[in-house]
Design an enzyme around this catalytic site. Structure first.
Site, PDB file in Angstrom:
ATOM      1  N   ASN A 224       0.863  -1.185   0.000  1.00  8.36           N
ATOM      2  CA  ASN A 224       0.000   0.000   0.000  1.00  8.36           C
ATOM      3  C   ASN A 224       0.901   1.236   0.000  1.00  8.36           C
ATOM      4  OD1 ASN A 224      -1.825   2.041   0.509  1.00  8.36           O
ATOM      5  ND2 ASN A 224      -2.315   1.379   2.592  1.00  8.36           N
TER       6      ASN A 224
ATOM      7  N   LYS B  34       0.110   4.342  -0.259  1.00 10.83           N
ATOM      8  CA  LYS B  34      -0.481   5.547   0.348  1.00 10.83           C
ATOM      9  C   LYS B  34      -0.157   6.766  -0.535  1.00 10.83           C
ATOM     10  CE  LYS B  34      -0.042   3.227   4.740  1.00 10.83           C
ATOM     11  NZ  LYS B  34       0.091   3.301   6.173  1.00 10.83           N
TER      12      LYS B  34
ATOM     13  N   HIS C 186      -9.466   1.400   5.069  1.00 13.13           N
ATOM     14  CA  HIS C 186      -8.172   1.595   5.750  1.00 13.13           C
ATOM     15  C   HIS C 186      -8.340   2.563   6.925  1.00 13.13           C
ATOM     16  CE1 HIS C 186      -4.033   2.644   6.566  1.00 13.13           C
ATOM     17  NE2 HIS C 186      -3.700   1.546   5.901  1.00 13.13           N
TER      18      HIS C 186
ATOM     19  N   GLU D   8      -6.589   4.871   8.014  1.00 16.46           N
ATOM     20  CA  GLU D   8      -6.285   6.280   7.726  1.00 16.46           C
ATOM     21  C   GLU D   8      -7.490   6.964   7.085  1.00 16.46           C
ATOM     22  OE1 GLU D   8      -2.624   5.629   5.600  1.00 16.46           O
ATOM     23  OE2 GLU D   8      -1.644   5.052   7.468  1.00 16.46           O
TER      24      GLU D   8
ATOM     25  N   GLU E  78      -5.514  -4.996  10.510  1.00 21.75           N
ATOM     26  CA  GLU E  78      -4.457  -4.013  10.744  1.00 21.75           C
ATOM     27  C   GLU E  78      -4.722  -3.273  12.062  1.00 21.75           C
ATOM     28  OE1 GLU E  78      -2.378  -2.674   6.972  1.00 21.75           O
ATOM     29  OE2 GLU E  78      -4.201  -1.496   7.064  1.00 21.75           O
TER      30      GLU E  78
ATOM     31  N   GLY F  68       2.537   1.920  10.887  1.00 25.13           N
ATOM     32  CA  GLY F  68       3.574   2.959  10.814  1.00 25.13           C
ATOM     33  C   GLY F  68       4.302   3.235  12.120  1.00 25.13           C
TER      34      GLY F  68
ATOM     35  N   SER G 219       3.360  -2.315  10.291  1.00 27.67           N
ATOM     36  CA  SER G 219       4.811  -2.390  10.523  1.00 27.67           C
ATOM     37  C   SER G 219       5.454  -3.696  10.056  1.00 27.67           C
ATOM     38  CB  SER G 219       5.118  -2.145  12.007  1.00 27.67           C
ATOM     39  OG  SER G 219       4.719  -0.847  12.379  1.00 27.67           O
TER      40      SER G 219
HETATM   41  P1  PGA Z   1       2.853   0.132   7.590  1.00 29.78           P
HETATM   42  O1  PGA Z   1       1.410   0.396   6.967  1.00 29.78           O
HETATM   43  O2  PGA Z   1       3.377  -1.144   6.991  1.00 29.78           O
HETATM   44  O3  PGA Z   1       3.672   1.330   7.172  1.00 29.78           O
HETATM   45  O4  PGA Z   1       2.692   0.024   9.070  1.00 29.78           O
HETATM   46  C1  PGA Z   1       0.499  -0.657   6.774  1.00 29.78           C
HETATM   47  C2  PGA Z   1      -0.799  -0.116   6.215  1.00 29.78           C
HETATM   48  O5  PGA Z   1      -1.200   0.988   6.599  1.00 29.78           O
HETATM   49  O6  PGA Z   1      -1.436  -0.764   5.384  1.00 29.78           O
END
Ligand code: PGA
Length: 253
Positions: free
Chosen positions: A11, A13, A101, A103, A170, A176, A214
């Site tokens: 992903n 982003k 997601h 976010e 997730e 992150g 992560s």
């Molecule tokens: P990350 O993000 O691997 O940077 O923690 C995962 C995601 O948001 O899908």
């Protein structure tokens, strides 16, 4: 148990410009060379909207599948400035879409909107990568499973074909942050979630479940023994071909 194909989903982003296709070229090159394992997994990359059309064409006959990161909750065309419908994305030749997601949830998407998006994405014959996850407080209060069940129940209708839905678990606190659930904890949640999905949707097969948060070449090592996981949703580490490929390498090491 997850004995089927594994998924490594990147992903991106808000990352990537037209020349970033070179990253995918390298990942595609690795896949082709990886004759020992490449029948066991699938690579899906979700670049931003601006790159979908170009990447979809470039990788049409290659080994990388392109996914959208989101879509608007109305279909076809309409007076919705700045938005793009599932129908419009589908016309680019894209078959996967991430929905829900954290976010996007954090910037205002509620279950009602997410439910609409999933319905429209399935109607347009996408495979939906549906994200769910508890936040820090919910984890602290031992509400994880309750939250996951609720997020699924509010969005997924009984009539849906789970062959077109991939659940991505997730934990919000892990995205992150470099913070990871313990393999024991993750396995326990994966087992419970799959059991819930099989029972609630009367499935006589196991639905697909990814873990995200992560994931990098080190954490994948700790998680690869969790047979209940069908793969990983990878944010930060998917923006570099080396980091992404290292995850696959370590998974099969
Ligand atoms: P990350 O993000 O691997 O940077 O923690 C995962 C995601 O948001 O899908």
């Amino acid at each position: 148990m997850a004995n089927g194909i594994r998924y490594f989903v990147g992903n991106w982003k808000m990352f990537g410009i037209p020349s970033s296709y070179k990253i995918l070229d390298k990942i595609n090159g690795y896949f082709i060379k990886d004759k020992k394992n490449n029948k066991k997994y699938k690579i899906i990359i979700a670049p931003p909207l601006t790159l979908l059309q170009d990447f979809s064409k470039r990788f049409k006959n290659k080994k990388i599948n392109i996914s959208a990161q989101n879509c608007y909750h109305k279909d076809n065309f309409g007076a919705y400035t700045g938005n793009v419908s599932p129908f419009m994305i589908k016309k680019l030749g894209i078959n996967y879409i991430i929905i829900g997601h954290s976010e996007n949830r954090a910037s205002g998407e509620n279950n009602k909107i997410i439910k609409e998006k999933v319905a429209l994405a399935l109607k347009n014959n996408f495979t939906v990568i549906f994200c769910i996850g508890e936040n820090k407080q919910e984890k602290k209060n031992k509400k994880t499973i309750k939250v996951l069940k609720k997020q699924v129940s509010k969005v997924i209708k009984n009539k849906y074909n789970f062959k077109n839905i991939i659940i991505a678990y997730e934990p919000v606190w892990s995205i992150g942050s470099g913070k990871l659930p313990s393999p024991h904890e993750l396995k326990k949640n994966a087992i419970e979630l799959k059991k819930f999905l099989r029972e609630k949707f009367r499935l006589n097969y196991n639905p697909k479940l990814l873990y995200g948060g992560s994931v990098d070449k080190n954490s994948v090592h700790a998680f690869k023994s969790i047979k209940e996981l069908d793969g990983f949703l990878i944010g930060g580490a998917s923006k570099s071909s080396k980091n992404f490929v290292d995850i696959i390498k370590n998974f099969y090491k």
